[in-house]
Write a protein that holds these residues in place. Sequence first.
Motif, PDB file in Angstrom:
ATOM      1  N   TYR A  42       0.868  -1.177   0.000  1.00  2.00           N
ATOM      2  CA  TYR A  42       0.000   0.000   0.000  1.00  2.00           C
ATOM      3  C   TYR A  42       0.901   1.221   0.000  1.00  2.00           C
ATOM      4  CZ  TYR A  42      -3.315   3.464   1.878  1.00  2.00           C
ATOM      5  OH  TYR A  42      -4.098   4.575   2.081  1.00  2.00           O
ATOM      6  N   GLU A  43       0.593   2.202  -0.832  1.00  2.00           N
ATOM      7  CA  GLU A  43       1.435   3.388  -0.967  1.00  2.00           C
ATOM      8  C   GLU A  43       0.648   4.660  -0.672  1.00  2.00           C
ATOM      9  OE1 GLU A  43       2.776   3.300  -4.977  1.00  2.00           O
ATOM     10  OE2 GLU A  43       3.886   1.417  -4.757  1.00  2.00           O
ATOM     11  N   VAL A  44       1.264   5.560   0.080  1.00  2.00           N
ATOM     12  CA  VAL A  44       0.725   6.902   0.279  1.00  2.00           C
ATOM     13  C   VAL A  44       1.771   7.873  -0.239  1.00  2.00           C
ATOM     14  CG1 VAL A  44      -0.047   8.640   1.927  1.00  2.00           C
ATOM     15  CG2 VAL A  44      -0.660   6.246   2.266  1.00  2.00           C
ATOM     16  N   LEU A  45       1.473   8.501  -1.367  1.00  2.00           N
ATOM     17  CA  LEU A  45       2.433   9.378  -2.027  1.00  2.00           C
ATOM     18  C   LEU A  45       2.318  10.805  -1.513  1.00  2.00           C
ATOM     19  CD1 LEU A  45       1.997   8.129  -5.689  1.00  2.00           C
ATOM     20  CD2 LEU A  45       3.552   7.273  -3.946  1.00  2.00           C
ATOM     21  N   GLY A  46       3.417  11.547  -1.639  1.00  2.00           N
ATOM     22  CA  GLY A  46       3.412  12.950  -1.255  1.00  2.00           C
ATOM     23  C   GLY A  46       2.707  13.800  -2.304  1.00  2.00           C
ATOM     24  N   THR A  47       2.738  15.099  -2.115  1.00  2.00           N
ATOM     25  CA  THR A  47       2.149  16.000  -3.103  1.00  2.00           C
ATOM     26  C   THR A  47       3.033  16.042  -4.342  1.00  2.00           C
ATOM     27  OG1 THR A  47       3.267  17.847  -2.022  1.00  2.00           O
ATOM     28  CG2 THR A  47       0.992  17.421  -1.375  1.00  2.00           C
ATOM     29  N   ALA A  48       2.673  16.864  -5.287  1.00  3.81           N
ATOM     30  CA  ALA A  48       3.308  16.818  -6.613  1.00  3.81           C
ATOM     31  C   ALA A  48       4.679  17.488  -6.643  1.00  3.81           C
ATOM     32  CB  ALA A  48       2.388  17.454  -7.637  1.00  3.81           C
ATOM     33  N   HIS A  49       5.473  17.320  -5.631  1.00  2.00           N
ATOM     34  CA  HIS A  49       6.849  17.807  -5.677  1.00  2.00           C
ATOM     35  C   HIS A  49       7.687  17.009  -4.700  1.00  2.00           C
ATOM     36  CE1 HIS A  49       6.470  19.974  -1.821  1.00  2.00           C
ATOM     37  NE2 HIS A  49       5.261  20.298  -2.239  1.00  2.00           N
ATOM     38  N   ARG A  50       8.985  17.022  -4.924  1.00  5.95           N
ATOM     39  CA  ARG A  50       9.890  16.258  -4.082  1.00  5.95           C
ATOM     40  C   ARG A  50       9.975  16.871  -2.688  1.00  5.95           C
ATOM     41  NH1 ARG A  50      13.902  12.815  -6.671  1.00  5.95           N
ATOM     42  NH2 ARG A  50      13.284  12.543  -8.844  1.00  5.95           N
ATOM     43  N   GLY A  51      10.320  16.013  -1.732  1.00  5.39           N
ATOM     44  CA  GLY A  51      10.540  16.503  -0.383  1.00  5.39           C
ATOM     45  C   GLY A  51       9.341  16.404   0.526  1.00  5.39           C
ATOM     46  N   THR A  52       8.241  15.806   0.065  1.00  5.18           N
ATOM     47  CA  THR A  52       7.067  15.642   0.914  1.00  5.18           C
ATOM     48  C   THR A  52       7.011  14.200   1.431  1.00  5.18           C
ATOM     49  OG1 THR A  52       5.743  15.205  -1.065  1.00  5.18           O
ATOM     50  CG2 THR A  52       5.718  17.444  -0.202  1.00  5.18           C
ATOM     51  N   LEU A  53       6.296  14.000   2.527  1.00  3.92           N
ATOM     52  CA  LEU A  53       6.214  12.692   3.153  1.00  3.92           C
ATOM     53  C   LEU A  53       5.626  11.654   2.212  1.00  3.92           C
ATOM     54  CD1 LEU A  53       6.258  10.745   5.604  1.00  3.92           C
ATOM     55  CD2 LEU A  53       4.017  11.662   6.233  1.00  3.92           C
ATOM     56  N   ILE A  54       6.248  10.491   2.216  1.00  3.13           N
ATOM     57  CA  ILE A  54       5.733   9.350   1.476  1.00  3.13           C
ATOM     58  C   ILE A  54       5.960   8.122   2.339  1.00  3.13           C
ATOM     59  CG2 ILE A  54       7.943   9.100   0.249  1.00  3.13           C
ATOM     60  CD1 ILE A  54       6.427   7.900  -2.085  1.00  3.13           C
ATOM     61  N   PHE A  55       4.988   7.221   2.352  1.00  3.06           N
ATOM     62  CA  PHE A  55       5.210   5.975   3.085  1.00  3.06           C
ATOM     63  C   PHE A  55       4.485   4.828   2.407  1.00  3.06           C
ATOM     64  CE2 PHE A  55       1.563   7.906   5.235  1.00  3.06           C
ATOM     65  CZ  PHE A  55       0.686   6.849   5.442  1.00  3.06           C
ATOM     66  N   GLY A  80      13.070   3.829   8.191  1.00  4.69           N
ATOM     67  CA  GLY A  80      13.025   5.280   8.035  1.00  4.69           C
ATOM     68  C   GLY A  80      14.124   5.795   7.126  1.00  4.69           C
ATOM     69  N   PHE A  81      13.726   6.458   6.056  1.00  4.52           N
ATOM     70  CA  PHE A  81      14.708   7.067   5.153  1.00  4.52           C
ATOM     71  C   PHE A  81      15.123   8.442   5.661  1.00  4.52           C
ATOM     72  CE2 PHE A  81      14.388   4.736   0.895  1.00  4.52           C
ATOM     73  CZ  PHE A  81      14.002   3.550   1.496  1.00  4.52           C
ATOM     74  N   GLU A  82      14.334   9.014   6.551  1.00  6.29           N
ATOM     75  CA  GLU A  82      14.614  10.317   7.163  1.00  6.29           C
ATOM     76  C   GLU A  82      14.076  10.238   8.589  1.00  6.29           C
ATOM     77  OE1 GLU A  82      14.821  14.292   8.401  1.00  6.29           O
ATOM     78  OE2 GLU A  82      12.977  13.119   8.433  1.00  6.29           O
ATOM     79  N   PRO A  83      14.849  10.660   9.598  1.00  7.77           N
ATOM     80  CA  PRO A  83      14.473  10.379  10.985  1.00  7.77           C
ATOM     81  C   PRO A  83      13.140  10.956  11.449  1.00  7.77           C
ATOM     82  CG  PRO A  83      16.659  11.425  10.859  1.00  7.77           C
ATOM     83  CD  PRO A  83      16.171  11.263   9.469  1.00  7.77           C
ATOM     84  N   LEU A  84      12.873  12.203  11.151  1.00 10.30           N
ATOM     85  CA  LEU A  84      11.630  12.801  11.630  1.00 10.30           C
ATOM     86  C   LEU A  84      10.420  12.206  10.914  1.00 10.30           C
ATOM     87  CD1 LEU A  84      10.237  14.766  13.498  1.00 10.30           C
ATOM     88  CD2 LEU A  84      10.592  16.578  11.801  1.00 10.30           C
ATOM     89  N   GLU A  85      10.541  11.950   9.620  1.00 10.24           N
ATOM     90  CA  GLU A  85       9.436  11.334   8.890  1.00 10.24           C
ATOM     91  C   GLU A  85       9.209   9.901   9.389  1.00 10.24           C
ATOM     92  OE1 GLU A  85       7.711  13.329   7.373  1.00 10.24           O
ATOM     93  OE2 GLU A  85       9.157  14.937   7.117  1.00 10.24           O
ATOM     94  N   ALA A  86      10.290   9.237   9.775  1.00 15.87           N
ATOM     95  CA  ALA A  86      10.142   7.902  10.362  1.00 15.87           C
ATOM     96  C   ALA A  86       9.320   7.989  11.641  1.00 15.87           C
ATOM     97  CB  ALA A  86      11.515   7.302  10.653  1.00 15.87           C
ATOM     98  N   PHE A  87       9.589   9.003  12.444  1.00 16.88           N
ATOM     99  CA  PHE A  87       8.830   9.125  13.692  1.00 16.88           C
ATOM    100  C   PHE A  87       7.368   9.475  13.431  1.00 16.88           C
ATOM    101  CE2 PHE A  87       7.273  11.667  17.310  1.00 16.88           C
ATOM    102  CZ  PHE A  87       7.194  10.615  18.224  1.00 16.88           C
TER     103      PHE A  87
END
Length: 217
Positions: A42-55, A80-87
Amino acid sequence: MNKSNNMLSIAVAGLSGQGVIMFTKVLMAAFKDDKEHTIRTYEVLGTAHRGTLIFTHCRISRSPNVSFIISAGEADILVGFEPLEAFRVGAYYLKDGGHVITNNYSVIPVYASVGKDFFSDKPRPRGYPPLEEIWEEFKQMDCEVTSFNATQEAIDLGHFAMMNMVMLGATLSTNLIPITLEQVEAKIEELVPKGTVDMNIAALRRGMELYEAGTQH
């Protein structure tokens, strides 16, 4: 594999552009010829630009009746590919006593770096938290946390984009996923861009080494 329900649930969190989707594709494709397990993603994509949360959610089960979505507090592993987003993702999906494998290279959000919202003149109450605070939050959940600088390792191997394979190698080293290194490497050969197979396999194997040598929190 969770012995109580023959299920392994993996939540993968990062920023768009970090290779979360390719990580998921390679891992789950390695189960293609496996007749013993049912897999779901199952994928949850970020908005239409790089640097947004995806999981993404990866589920591996011996039962044919498997939901695509991990319920709150059910993830056995958080990658976690990035620490804060992992949390952000782990605080909701990770179970108490789960395993956390995370890159410790922080990507500071624009809002935090400028000190205020773009839509308000009011200062933000605080910026990016110290990594120690993130580790402490996971410890409060009785989680086993392993961290290392996967981004720098990927750069040293030739390109920052291979960070996802570094993280995949570390995830395999938990010995919780019922799959072999050879099966994963075969799918890397099929799925990564031409000319990058050797680099990606090197990144995968480096990630396995980093998990063993990574910092435990």
